[in-house]
Design an enzyme around this catalytic site. Structure first.
Site, short mmCIF file in Angstrom:
data_model
loop_
_atom_site.label_atom_id
_atom_site.label_comp_id
_atom_site.label_asym_id
_atom_site.label_seq_id
_atom_site.Cartn_x
_atom_site.Cartn_y
_atom_site.Cartn_z
N CYS A 382 -76.38 -102.61 75.19
CA CYS A 382 -76.96 -101.49 75.93
C CYS A 382 -76.79 -100.19 75.15
CB CYS A 382 -76.37 -101.44 77.34
SG CYS A 382 -77.51 -100.66 78.51
N HIS A 516 -77.34 -106.65 79.43
CA HIS A 516 -75.91 -106.96 79.52
C HIS A 516 -75.69 -108.47 79.61
CE1 HIS A 516 -74.28 -102.88 79.96
NE2 HIS A 516 -75.44 -102.62 80.54
N GLU A 518 -73.15 -110.14 79.07
CA GLU A 518 -71.82 -110.50 79.59
C GLU A 518 -71.86 -110.83 81.08
OE1 GLU A 518 -72.81 -107.50 78.70
OE2 GLU A 518 -71.83 -105.88 79.81
N1 GLN Z 1 -76.52 -94.63 78.93
C1 GLN Z 1 -77.49 -95.57 78.48
C2 GLN Z 1 -78.74 -95.58 79.34
O1 GLN Z 1 -78.71 -95.16 80.47
C3 GLN Z 1 -76.91 -96.96 78.36
C4 GLN Z 1 -76.48 -97.54 79.66
C5 GLN Z 1 -75.57 -98.71 79.50
O2 GLN Z 1 -74.97 -98.91 78.44
N2 GLN Z 1 -75.37 -99.48 80.53
O3 GLN Z 1 -79.75 -96.06 78.90
#
Ligand code: GLN
Length: 544
Positions: A382, A516, A518
Site C-alpha cells: 500500500c 493488503h 496480509e
Molecule cells: N496513505 C495511503 C493512501 O491513503 C496508503 C494507505 C495504506 O497504506 N493503507 O493511499
C-alpha cells in the site's frame, strides 16, 4: 437452526476473548459444524475506521469493504471463513441507525428507549444472515460491569429467554490471578465477576479461567460451587506457548465438548485437529531463521500491524523457518545515509508496510532505495508500493521532485487521488463503473496480472482479488518514465487504469502492491506473496 454462543469477559480486559472465540469456532469447525463469529463493540465510534492505531490497533478490512475490529482478523485466520460487514457492530452504529429511523418517523411517535429499541437492534444484528450456520459465536467487547456493555448483556439475556437453553450458551472468560507472595491462585475475582453477570440476568454455562499456573481440582470445584456451574464446565486456560497452540489446548481441557453438552448435543467423534498440529510443529521446530526489517511508523505497536505480523509468520511456516521481525522507525533514516546501511545490512529482506501521512516517508523512500540498489528482497504494501514508485521516479527516472499529494501540493504527483490525475475519459469509465475514488477505496477488488510477470508466477494466476484500504493511487501518467527506470506495472485494475502491482524484473525480489495481502493470509494457507517473500529472504540469508 443456528445456535448462539455468547462470549463475555470478566475481571480485566485483554484476556484473549477474541482468540478464545476464534479457537472455539475452529474446534467446532473441526467437528464438522458450520460457524461464523461476530463481534459486538460497545464503544460509540460507528466503526474503528477513524480510530488511531495507537488506540485500537489495526483496522481489519473485509472483502465487502467494512472497516472492522482486529479480532475479525483472528476469526478469519483461525476459521478460514471470510468476515463480512455483518460480523461487527458497534454501539455507535446501532445508535446511528436508531436515530436515523427516529428522524424518519419510523417509530410512529413512540418513545425510543434502550429497552426495547437498542436491544432489539442488537438481537436483530446477532440473528441476521445466519442461513445454513450451525453456530454463531458472538463476542461482547469490554468487561462485564462496564456501563457501555449493559445493553448487549441485556440483549443476550433476552435471547436466552426467547430461544431457550438448547439454542443459546453463555461462555464467560475470567482471570484467576496468582498471588506470588501467598503462593496461591485466587478465585474471588471470578466469583465477583460471575455475581455481576448473574445480577444482570445471565448465568454462565461455561467458565473459561485464564491462569498463569495450573488450576488445581479443588479450586475448580470451588469456582463451580460459588458460580453455579458444573465442575467440568470450569475450564482452566493456562497461558499458551503460542496462539496456534490455543485450539489444541482448549480442546484438551474439554471446551468444545462442554459447549456441545451445554446445548444438549451428544458430542460425536473427536475433532480432526491435524491442521493445527502441523502448524504448531512448523512453528516450534523451524529449520532456520530469517530477519525481516519492517520500516514503518507505528513501531513497537504489535497490534497496529497485527495481520502483517501474522502473515510474515505464515510465510515462515510455508518455508519451515522462524521469522524475526525487526521494527525500524522510518524517521530514524531521515538523518543520513550511514544510519540506513548500518540498520538494514543485517536484514535478509525489507518490507515497507501501509501507513498514512507524511511522517517517516523520506525514511521509507530511503529504505526502498537501499533494497533496490543492494538487491535485497523488497516488499512494499500500500503506502509501501507508493513509496517504491516515488523512489523509482526520483532515482531511476530523473523526476527529482516526485512526491505524493498526500504529503502536500507537488509539481510531480507520482501518487495522488485519481480525480487529480486521471483523464476525463478515464474518469468517465470509472464513474460508469461506480468507482470514482476520492474517498477510501475499501474491500476486495480484482486485478489483472501480466502473464510474464514475477507476481503471476507467484500467484499461479493472472486474475486475483485482494483487499484495499487507501485513498491515493500511483499516477498512471507516470507509467512510461517509471517503466524506463526499470519498474514493471505487472498488475492493473480490470479497466487498465489503476496500477495495482509494480515489480522490478532486474531484481531478485522487488514487489509493491497497492492492496493488503496480509489480510487474507491464514496459518494453514499462507498467502503466496508472503510465502515467496520469505523464501527470497531465506535465499538472501545464504548470501550474507
Ligand atoms: N496513505 C495511503 C493512501 O491513503 C496508503 C494507505 C495504506 O497504506 N493503507 O493511499
Amino acid at each position: 437452526m443456528a445456535r448462539y454462543i455468547f462470549i463475555t469477559g470478566g475481571v480485566v480486559s485483554s484476556l484473549g476473548k477474541g482468540l478464545m472465540a476464534a479457537s472455539l469456532a475452529a474446534l467446532l469447525q473441526a467437528r464438522g459444524y458450520k460457524v461464523r463469529i461476530r463481534k459486538f463493540d460497545p464503544y460509540l465510534n460507528v466503526d474503528p475506521g477513524t480510530m488511531s492505531p495507537y488506540q485500537h490497533g489495526e483496522v481489519y478490512v473485509t472483502d465487502d469493504g467494512a472497516e472492522t475490529d482486529l479480532d475479525l482478523g483472528h476469526y478469519e485466520r483461525f476459521t478460514g471463513v471470510s468476515a463480512r460487514q455483518s460480523d461487527n457492530v458497534t454501539s455507535g452504529r446501532i445508535y446511528r441507525d436508531i436515530i436515523a429511523k427516529e428522524r424518519r418517523g419510523d417509530y410512529l411517535g413512540a418513545t425510543v428507549q434502550v429497552i426495547p429499541h437498542v436491544t432489539n437492534e442488537i438481537k436483530a444484528f446477532a440473528q441476521a444472515d445466519v442461513d445454513g450456520l450451525d453456530f454463531v459465536l458472538c463476542e461482547i467487547g469490554g468487561t462485564v460491569g462496564d456501563i457501555e456493555s449493559l445493553p448487549f448483556i441485556e440483549a443476550i439475556r433476552q435471547m436466552r429467554n426467547e430461544l431457550g437453553r438448547d439454542q443459546t450458551v453463555f461462555v464467560h472468560v475470567t482471570l484467576v490471578p496468582y498471588i506470588a507472595a501467598a503462593g496461591e491462585l485466587k478465585t474471588k475475582p471470578t466469583q465477583h465477576s460471575v455475581k455481576e453477570l448473574t445480577a444482570l440476568g445471565v448465568q454462565p454455562d461455561i467458565l473459561l479461567c485464564r491462569c498463569e499456573h495450573p488450576l488445581p481440582e479443588n479450586e475448580q470445584a470451588k469456582i463451580a460451587a460459588f458460580c453455579n456451574v458444573r465442575k467440568e464446565a470450569v475450564i482452566p486456560a493456562l497461558d499458551a506457548k503460542s496462539i496456534y497452540a490455543v485450539p489444541l489446548q482448549y480442546h484438551a481441557e474439554g471446551l468444545d465438548y462442554e459447549v456441545l453438552r451445554a446445548f444438549g448435543i451428544t458430542p460425536g467423534v473427536a475433532p480432526d485437529l491435524r491442521r493445527w498440529e502441523d502448524i504448531l510443529d512448523r512453528q516450534q521446530n523451524p529449520e532456520g531463521e530469517v530477519t525481516i526489517g519492517v520500516v514503518g511508523k507505528y513501531v513497537g505497536l504489535a497490534d497496529a500491524y497485527k495481520s502483517l505480523n501474522e502473515a510474515l509468520a505464515h510465510g515462515g511456516f510455508a518455508n519451515r523457518v522462524k521469522v524475526n521481525i525487526n521494527w525500524i522507525d522510518a524517521e530514524l533514516f531521515e538523518k543520513g545515509d550511514s544510519d540506513i546501511a548500518a540498520a538494514l545490512e543485517p536484514m535478509h529482506a525489507i518490507l515497507v508496510p501501509g501507513g498514512f501521512g507524511e511522517r517517516g516517508s523520506e525514511g521509507k523512500i530511503a529504505a526502498v532505495r537501499f533494497a533496490r540498489e543492494r538487491k535485497v528482497p523488497f516488499f512494499g504494501i500500500c503506502l509501501g508500493m507508493q513509496m517504491a514508485c516515488i523512489e523509482g521516479a526520483r532515482n531511476t527516472a530523473g523526476i527529482a521532485d516526485a512526491s505524493s499529494t498526500e504529503f502536500g501540493p507537488t509539481d510531480e504527483p507520482v501518487v495522488g487521488i485519481i480525480t487529480e490525475w486521471m483523464t476525463e475519459e478515464g474518469l468517465q469509465t470509472r464513474e460508469a463503473g461506480g468507482d470514482l475514488g476520492g474517498t477510501m477505496r475499501l474491500g476486495a477488488y480484482e486485478a489483472r496480472l501480466a502473464g510474464n510477470s514475477h507476481v503471476s508466477g507467484i500467484y499461479g494466476s493472472t486474475v486475483i482479488s485482494e483487499r484495499h484500504r487507501h485513498r491515493y493511487e500511483v499516477n498512471g501518467a507516470y507509467k512510461e518514465p517509471l517503466e524506463k527506470g526499470g519498474l514493471m506495472f505487472s498488475g492493473m485494475s480490470p479497466d487498465g487504469l489503476l496500477p495495482e502491482i509494480v515489480e522490478r524484473p532486474d531484481h531478485p525480489w522487488f514487489i509493491g502492491v497497492q492492496f493488503h495481502p496480509e489480510l487474507k493470509s491464514k496459518p494453514f494457507d499462507p498467502h503466496p506473496l508472503f510465502a515467496s517473500f520469505i523464501e527470497a529472504a531465506v535465499e538472501q540469508s545464504r548470501l550474507v
